[in-house]
Design a protein around this motif. Structure first.
Motif, PDB file in Angstrom:
ATOM      1  N   GLU A 181      32.423  44.699  23.128  1.00 36.69           N
ATOM      2  CA  GLU A 181      31.958  45.864  23.514  1.00 36.69           C
ATOM      3  C   GLU A 181      33.004  46.851  24.287  1.00 36.69           C
ATOM      4  N   LEU A 182      34.123  46.451  24.421  1.00 35.55           N
ATOM      5  CA  LEU A 182      35.306  47.446  24.786  1.00 35.55           C
ATOM      6  C   LEU A 182      35.458  48.291  23.531  1.00 35.55           C
ATOM      7  N   TYR A 183      35.410  47.820  22.320  1.00 32.99           N
ATOM      8  CA  TYR A 183      35.625  48.347  20.989  1.00 32.99           C
ATOM      9  C   TYR A 183      34.437  49.350  20.930  1.00 32.99           C
ATOM     10  N   PHE A 184      33.166  48.743  21.021  1.00 37.45           N
ATOM     11  CA  PHE A 184      31.981  49.374  20.637  1.00 37.45           C
ATOM     12  C   PHE A 184      31.748  50.562  21.503  1.00 37.45           C
ATOM     13  N   GLN A 185      32.045  50.467  22.767  1.00 39.72           N
ATOM     14  CA  GLN A 185      31.799  51.540  23.702  1.00 39.72           C
ATOM     15  C   GLN A 185      32.990  52.411  23.894  1.00 39.72           C
ATOM     16  N   LYS A 186      34.062  52.282  23.264  1.00 38.75           N
ATOM     17  CA  LYS A 186      35.164  53.204  22.970  1.00 38.75           C
ATOM     18  C   LYS A 186      35.685  53.405  24.713  1.00 38.75           C
ATOM     19  N   ILE A 187      36.134  52.010  25.148  1.00 41.43           N
ATOM     20  CA  ILE A 187      36.578  52.160  26.503  1.00 41.43           C
ATOM     21  C   ILE A 187      38.162  52.325  26.466  1.00 41.43           C
ATOM     22  N   LYS A 188      38.425  53.280  27.570  1.00 40.00           N
ATOM     23  CA  LYS A 188      39.926  53.653  27.746  1.00 40.00           C
ATOM     24  C   LYS A 188      40.804  52.603  27.625  1.00 40.00           C
ATOM     25  N   LYS A 189      42.185  52.806  27.165  1.00 40.07           N
ATOM     26  CA  LYS A 189      43.068  51.540  27.368  1.00 40.07           C
ATOM     27  C   LYS A 189      43.374  51.277  28.705  1.00 40.07           C
ATOM     28  N   GLU A 190      43.473  52.381  29.650  1.00 39.28           N
ATOM     29  CA  GLU A 190      43.693  52.141  31.168  1.00 39.28           C
ATOM     30  C   GLU A 190      42.666  51.394  31.804  1.00 39.28           C
ATOM     31  N   GLU A 191      41.153  51.417  31.360  1.00 44.62           N
ATOM     32  CA  GLU A 191      40.233  50.464  31.971  1.00 44.62           C
ATOM     33  C   GLU A 191      39.983  49.254  31.449  1.00 44.62           C
ATOM     34  N   MET A 192      40.584  48.753  30.094  1.00 47.73           N
ATOM     35  CA  MET A 192      40.581  47.523  29.626  1.00 47.73           C
ATOM     36  C   MET A 192      41.094  46.483  30.245  1.00 47.73           C
ATOM     37  N   PRO A 193      42.143  46.367  30.947  1.00 48.17           N
ATOM     38  CA  PRO A 193      42.979  45.236  31.797  1.00 48.17           C
ATOM     39  C   PRO A 193      42.092  44.792  32.533  1.00 48.17           C
ATOM     40  N   GLU A 194      41.605  45.938  33.397  1.00 48.38           N
ATOM     41  CA  GLU A 194      40.450  44.974  34.541  1.00 48.38           C
ATOM     42  C   GLU A 194      39.394  44.491  33.924  1.00 48.38           C
ATOM     43  N   ARG A 195      38.739  45.096  33.085  1.00 48.54           N
ATOM     44  CA  ARG A 195      37.466  44.485  32.444  1.00 48.54           C
ATOM     45  C   ARG A 195      37.782  43.009  31.734  1.00 48.54           C
ATOM     46  N   ILE A 196      38.866  43.134  30.985  1.00 48.77           N
ATOM     47  CA  ILE A 196      39.133  41.954  30.628  1.00 48.77           C
ATOM     48  C   ILE A 196      39.609  40.865  31.452  1.00 48.77           C
ATOM     49  N   ALA A 197      40.451  41.124  32.435  1.00 49.88           N
ATOM     50  CA  ALA A 197      40.562  40.280  33.404  1.00 49.88           C
ATOM     51  C   ALA A 197      39.321  39.602  34.111  1.00 49.88           C
ATOM     52  N   TYR A 198      38.371  40.496  34.467  1.00 51.62           N
ATOM     53  CA  TYR A 198      37.306  40.072  35.147  1.00 51.62           C
ATOM     54  C   TYR A 198      36.303  39.066  34.262  1.00 51.62           C
ATOM     55  N   ALA A 199      36.250  39.345  32.960  1.00 54.94           N
ATOM     56  CA  ALA A 199      35.569  38.641  32.098  1.00 54.94           C
ATOM     57  C   ALA A 199      36.063  37.342  31.790  1.00 54.94           C
ATOM     58  N   SER A 200      37.489  37.320  31.723  1.00 54.07           N
ATOM     59  CA  SER A 200      38.055  36.283  31.462  1.00 54.07           C
ATOM     60  C   SER A 200      38.030  35.159  32.447  1.00 54.07           C
ATOM     61  N   VAL A 201      38.233  35.644  33.803  1.00 54.14           N
ATOM     62  CA  VAL A 201      38.198  34.791  35.021  1.00 54.14           C
ATOM     63  C   VAL A 201      36.833  34.445  35.041  1.00 54.14           C
ATOM     64  N   ALA A 202      35.479  34.916  34.839  1.00 59.39           N
ATOM     65  CA  ALA A 202      34.213  34.429  34.961  1.00 59.39           C
ATOM     66  C   ALA A 202      33.979  33.539  33.640  1.00 59.39           C
ATOM     67  N   ILE A 203      34.633  33.610  32.433  1.00 56.25           N
ATOM     68  CA  ILE A 203      34.557  32.542  31.485  1.00 56.25           C
ATOM     69  C   ILE A 203      35.004  31.341  31.916  1.00 56.25           C
ATOM     70  N   VAL A 204      36.270  31.401  32.488  1.00 54.53           N
ATOM     71  CA  VAL A 204      36.807  30.385  32.872  1.00 54.53           C
ATOM     72  C   VAL A 204      36.349  29.445  34.004  1.00 54.53           C
ATOM     73  N   PHE A 205      35.775  30.021  34.759  1.00 55.32           N
ATOM     74  CA  PHE A 205      35.247  29.306  36.011  1.00 55.32           C
ATOM     75  C   PHE A 205      33.792  28.833  35.629  1.00 55.32           C
ATOM     76  N   ILE A 206      33.031  29.608  34.927  1.00 58.48           N
ATOM     77  CA  ILE A 206      31.871  28.939  34.165  1.00 58.48           C
ATOM     78  C   ILE A 206      31.749  27.912  33.325  1.00 58.48           C
ATOM     79  N   ALA A 207      32.686  28.163  32.360  1.00 57.60           N
ATOM     80  CA  ALA A 207      33.153  26.843  31.559  1.00 57.60           C
ATOM     81  C   ALA A 207      33.578  25.665  32.296  1.00 57.60           C
ATOM     82  N   ALA A 208      34.384  26.000  33.346  1.00 57.52           N
ATOM     83  CA  ALA A 208      34.791  24.638  34.074  1.00 57.52           C
ATOM     84  C   ALA A 208      33.596  23.967  34.707  1.00 57.52           C
ATOM     85  N   ALA A 209      32.889  25.036  35.371  1.00 57.48           N
ATOM     86  CA  ALA A 209      31.652  24.154  36.142  1.00 57.48           C
ATOM     87  C   ALA A 209      30.955  23.289  35.026  1.00 57.48           C
ATOM     88  N   TYR A 210      30.820  24.025  33.975  1.00 59.71           N
ATOM     89  CA  TYR A 210      29.828  23.545  32.860  1.00 59.71           C
ATOM     90  C   TYR A 210      30.298  22.082  32.132  1.00 59.71           C
TER      91      TYR A 210
END
Length: 376
Positions: A181-210
């Motif tokens: 969605e970062l590509y589909f929504q044309k997200i600016k480069k300066e906004e990408m690191p924060e969103r990528i970090a947030y999603a990555s942390v969520a995936i790691v914690f959810i996968a670990a609990a699962y």
């Protein structure tokens, strides 16, 4: 006499170009998902399609009935299911964007920066509200509210009912879909690191609990976190709509309360489960699915507590920054301008010096002036 060629009025971009994929990504992805659905209708491809759509790893051994639902564990086939619902999340994202958010933003006339934030908050708010309602229903049915000891009693909790397992499948699918969605929504480069970090942390914690069978405490922590985040995005959306900033201030105050309570509640649940409850539960690390070892417990507790501390630190830092920006200056520098004499003539300076002399000096100066004129 020749005729001029008619200019094409079509604004469609070339096929397979970046702009074409971005404009039609929902249709492309829905066609891919439809291939799996149609595959269920064909006998030759039905087993293959079924592997992507339905949940697997059924471990029910008792007599199945209304009071004894099917129970599932996790396995490699979950990757296929996550991929299919990853496609569904992309399609749902496009539907919410086109039929809800775009219609609202046309009336607001927001700037590009605010428009990106508005769309982000709108998408996440829908997901958070759905997750809180879904997770709350699972928590109530599993009797985890009034029986807090169920978070660690009977560990490992490797067997889950359908809606419990499907909850984690959708969580993983949703956070994975945020990357394309970062590509589909044309997200600016300066906004990408924060969103990528947030999603990555969520995936790691959810996968670990699962995967570590901490799904009961995991769903409680997710509901707490998502509840506070839902109030944040509600306040953020009100801030974009409310020009007088009355409703946004009340919304942010409510979010502040829920944010602090969510952080405290997450730390308390983690300490109670990993430090106290699981340490008293019988441990059999050699059994499949049992990860109740001191190393895993301390590591899980440390990860959760550090995440809460990090979130709280950022929250306090942001509040202090806002106070510094809004607080008035306590000391103001006073600049005193020198007095200016208006209408001053050329001879006024000499006359002022002459008036300041004593009477004897004035006579002396007068006599000297007369003698000088006689000599000339």
């Amino acid at each position: 006499m020749g005729f001029k060629g008619r200019k094409s009025s079509s604004k469609n971009p070339p096929i397979f170009s970046h702009e074409f994929v971005i404009q039609n990504h929902a249709d492309i992805v829905s066609c891919v998902a439809l291939v799996f659905v149609i595959g269920l209708l064909i006998q030759a491809t039905s087993p293959f399609a079924y592997m992507f759509i339905a949940l697997h790893h059924n471990v029910s051994t008792e007599n199945i009935g209304p009071e004894v639902p099917f129970r599932y564990t996790y396995g490699l086939k979950d990757i296929c299911v996550v991929f299919f619902y990853f496609l569904i999340c992309i399609v749902m994202h496009a539907i919410i964007q086109e039929y809800i958010l775009d219609k609202v933003t046309r009336k607001l006339h927001l700037s590009k920066v605010k428009l990106s934030k508005f769309n982000e908050s709108g998408q996440l708010l829908v997901f958070y509200i759905m997750t809180v309602l879904w997770g709350g229903d699972v928590i109530i049915k599993e009797n985890l509210i009034f029986n807090i000891s169920a978070l660690w009693e009977g560990y490992p909790h490797s067997e889950m009912v359908f809606m419990f397992k499907f909850f984690f499948i959708i969580q993983l699918s949703y956070w994975l879909h945020t990357f394309p969605e970062l590509y589909f929504q044309k997200i600016k480069k300066e906004e990408m690191p924060e969103r990528i970090a947030y999603a990555s942390v969520a995936i790691v914690f959810i996968a670990a609990a699962y995967l570590l069978n901490f799904n009961r405490v995991g769903i409680c922590l997710l509901v707490l976190h998502y509840l506070s985040e839902a109030f944040y995005h509600i306040a953020r959306l009100i801030d974009f709509v409310d020009k007088e900033e009355r409703g946004s201030k009340a919304g942010y105050m409510v979010w502040h309360v829920f944010f602090v309570l969510a952080r405290l509640g997450s730390v308390m649940l983690s300490v109670l489960t990993f430090w106290y409850g699981l340490s008293l539960a019988p441990s059999n690390t050699g059994a499949p699915g049992d990860f109740n070892s001191p190393t895993v417990r301390v590591g899980a507790l440390t990860a959760v507590v550090l995440l809460q501390v990090y979130l709280m630190f950022n929250f306090i830092t942001d509040q202090l920054r806002q106070l510094r920006e809004t607080a008035p200056a306590s000391v103001r520098k006073l600049t005193v301008k020198p007095k200016q004499v208006v209408g001053k003539k050329k001879g006024d300076g000499k006359k002022q010096e002459y008036d300041e002399l004593t009477e004897v000096d004035q006579n002396t100066k007068k006599n000297l002036k007369q003698r000088t004129q006689k000599v000339k």
